[in-house]
Write a protein that holds these residues in place. Structure first.
Motif, mmCIF file in Angstrom:
data_model
loop_
_atom_site.group_PDB
_atom_site.id
_atom_site.type_symbol
_atom_site.label_atom_id
_atom_site.label_comp_id
_atom_site.label_asym_id
_atom_site.label_seq_id
_atom_site.Cartn_x
_atom_site.Cartn_y
_atom_site.Cartn_z
ATOM 1 N N UNK A 194 5.229 -26.513 -1.177
ATOM 2 C CA UNK A 194 4.275 -25.823 -2.045
ATOM 3 C C UNK A 194 4.937 -25.339 -3.334
ATOM 4 N N UNK A 195 6.218 -24.975 -3.252
ATOM 5 C CA UNK A 195 6.922 -24.514 -4.457
ATOM 6 C C UNK A 195 6.931 -25.596 -5.528
ATOM 7 N N UNK A 196 7.212 -26.822 -5.123
ATOM 8 C CA UNK A 196 7.253 -27.930 -6.075
ATOM 9 C C UNK A 196 5.841 -28.295 -6.505
ATOM 10 N N UNK A 197 4.919 -28.357 -5.531
ATOM 11 C CA UNK A 197 3.531 -28.715 -5.843
ATOM 12 C C UNK A 197 2.929 -27.730 -6.832
ATOM 13 N N UNK A 198 3.243 -26.451 -6.683
ATOM 14 C CA UNK A 198 2.714 -25.436 -7.602
ATOM 15 C C UNK A 198 3.213 -25.673 -9.023
ATOM 16 N N UNK A 199 4.466 -26.103 -9.167
ATOM 17 C CA UNK A 199 5.012 -26.384 -10.501
ATOM 18 C C UNK A 199 4.281 -27.549 -11.150
ATOM 19 N N UNK A 200 4.017 -28.611 -10.376
ATOM 20 C CA UNK A 200 3.244 -29.738 -10.918
ATOM 21 C C UNK A 200 1.886 -29.249 -11.434
ATOM 22 N N UNK A 201 1.235 -28.422 -10.628
ATOM 23 C CA UNK A 201 -0.115 -27.971 -10.972
ATOM 24 C C UNK A 201 -0.103 -27.017 -12.160
ATOM 25 N N UNK A 243 -3.988 -20.049 -13.656
ATOM 26 C CA UNK A 243 -2.532 -20.127 -13.721
ATOM 27 C C UNK A 243 -1.868 -18.885 -13.108
ATOM 28 N N UNK A 244 -2.504 -17.737 -13.253
ATOM 29 C CA UNK A 244 -1.939 -16.499 -12.720
ATOM 30 C C UNK A 244 -1.976 -16.475 -11.192
ATOM 31 N N UNK A 245 -2.908 -17.226 -10.613
ATOM 32 C CA UNK A 245 -3.103 -17.202 -9.164
ATOM 33 C C UNK A 245 -2.197 -18.182 -8.422
ATOM 34 N N UNK A 246 -1.883 -19.297 -9.054
ATOM 35 C CA UNK A 246 -1.164 -20.368 -8.384
ATOM 36 C C UNK A 246 0.193 -19.942 -7.818
ATOM 37 N N UNK A 247 1.015 -19.144 -8.533
ATOM 38 C CA UNK A 247 2.324 -18.771 -7.968
ATOM 39 C C UNK A 247 2.238 -18.026 -6.636
ATOM 40 N N UNK A 248 1.095 -17.472 -6.317
ATOM 41 C CA UNK A 248 0.942 -16.730 -5.063
ATOM 42 C C UNK A 248 0.500 -17.611 -3.893
ATOM 43 N N UNK A 249 0.231 -18.871 -4.156
ATOM 44 C CA UNK A 249 -0.246 -19.764 -3.092
ATOM 45 C C UNK A 249 0.876 -20.093 -2.113
ATOM 46 N N UNK A 250 0.519 -20.166 -0.851
ATOM 47 C CA UNK A 250 1.491 -20.521 0.190
ATOM 48 C C UNK A 250 1.048 -21.745 0.990
ATOM 49 N N UNK A 251 -0.147 -22.263 0.694
ATOM 50 C CA UNK A 251 -0.689 -23.414 1.424
ATOM 51 C C UNK A 251 -1.074 -24.520 0.448
ATOM 52 N N UNK A 252 -0.801 -25.744 0.845
ATOM 53 C CA UNK A 252 -1.142 -26.879 -0.002
ATOM 54 C C UNK A 252 -2.644 -27.000 -0.203
ATOM 55 N N UNK A 253 -3.426 -26.669 0.841
ATOM 56 C CA UNK A 253 -4.881 -26.747 0.723
ATOM 57 C C UNK A 253 -5.399 -25.826 -0.381
ATOM 58 N N UNK A 254 -4.761 -24.655 -0.513
ATOM 59 C CA UNK A 254 -5.172 -23.735 -1.576
ATOM 60 C C UNK A 254 -4.871 -24.335 -2.952
#
Length: 343
Positions: A105-112, A150-161
């Motif tokens: 998720x850490x990497x996926x969040x950066x892509x997004x 963009x402010x919300x994405x760094x807090x995500x812990x699940x790929x589905x989110x």
């Protein structure tokens, strides 16, 4: 630094590619239409049905030249790759992280984050350059909504989110995309994203450019030793280059969307170059495809300062640099994967 070599695009459907010594030759009927040295090529992209000789396939694999097959309409058919090269430890680390949702998720969040930021940049650039002829309020509202996401994405812990935010941000972006089309509105308009097949001229142009970008992203990942089929944001699926799709997410607005809008607004393509089939799907004719590919190659020659490296590079090297930065993160040389932010 990797040298930006040539990409051979074979658009005529009635051609056949073969090997002659250290040269690739393009045959049309019984004549040789083109001859190019292999060492000058980085990729070969074929839009033809006749294919290539086994000898050329082997030479491309041996020389690490990408060989990609697309249908004349631009649908991906397959890629030829040689022996697996690169750092086996790097690929093992990639596989391990892909199975660990917390790390993935850490990497996926950066892509997004890169994708949404660049979508905002496209919108903000339109407001700055064409504020008198577009709906500044609607575009500004869309930009603000993307900023909140963009402010919300760094807090995500699940790929589905993350995939949920990817879908919602795409809706926000594409809802105002039609306003970015300033010319030829009778022929080019955007209501919603459609694919397989694209149902209007704009979607056909976007799908074509996305296919080319996906191929270049896959080649970039293979160059640094990563497996383009093992992703972090897009889940694994047989035959789908998930990591290539991950990497191209942050590059879509910059590479494909901006080019599509420029081609239309500058009237470099016209509605006459698009044909609607009986099924309702729309395809590009051969001449329009050549114009698009020529401008794609010209855009790759432009120079920018990379926002992370702070070095001046050719635009076309961005996928390779991002793939390299991803590999450095996986090896532990970087604290996080730095997405590409268009300035």
């Amino acid at each position: 630094m990797k040298k930006l070599l040539n990409v051979l695009y074979v658009t005529a459907p009635d051609t056949y590619l073969a090997l002659d010594g250290e040269n690739v030759i393009v045959r049309k009927d019984d004549d040789i239409a083109m001859r190019l040295p292999l060492h000058n090529l980085e990729n070969i992209v074929c839009f033809n049905y006749q294919g290539t000789s086994p000898a050329l396939m082997g030479a491309c694999a041996e020389h690490n030249i990408g060989l990609c097959f697309l249908s004349p309409r631009g649908y991906f058919l397959g890629r030829v790759t040689g022996k697996i090269k690169g750092n086996v430890l790097l690929r093992k680390k990639q596989f391990l992280i892909s199975e660990n949702e917390k790390e993935s998720v850490k990497i996926a969040a950066s892509f997004l984050i890169g994708k949404i930021s660049n979508c905002r940049r496209v919108i903000e650039r339109a407001i700055r350059d064409h504020g008198l002829i577009i709906d500044r309020f609607e575009l500004g509202k869309a930009s603000a909504s993307l900023k909140d996401t963009l402010k919300t994405i760094p807090n995500c812990t699940r790929n589905d989110d993350l995939m949920g935010f990817e879908g919602s941000s795409a809706k926000i972006y594409f809802k105002v995309f039609d306003q970015l089309i300033l010319q030829q509105k009778d022929s080019f308009f955007f209501k919603e994203r459609s694919r397989r097949p694209p149902m209007d001229n704009m979607n056909t142009l976007l799908s074509f450019l996305y296919t080319i970008l996906a191929n270049e992203a896959a080649s970039a990942l293979e160059t640094v030793g990563l497996d383009p089929y093992i992703g972090f944001l897009h889940q694994d699926r047989p035959g789908r280059p998930s990591l290539a799709l991950d990497l191209m997410e942050e590059l879509r607005p910059v590479f494909a969307d901006r080019l599509a809008l420029s081609l239309i607004n500058r009237k470099q393509v016209s509605g006459k170059g698009f044909l609607q089939k009986e099924s309702g799907g729309v395809i590009m004719d051969d001449e329009t495809r050549k114009v698009v590919l020529k401008e794609w190659q010209e855009r790759k020659k432009e120079q920018i300062v990379h926002p992370f490296l702070k070095e001046r590079i050719d635009f076309g090297l961005i996928p390779y640099i991002q793939a390299l930065l991803l590999s450095r993160y996986l090896r532990g040389d970087l604290d996080a994967y730095p997405p590409f932010f268009w300035n």
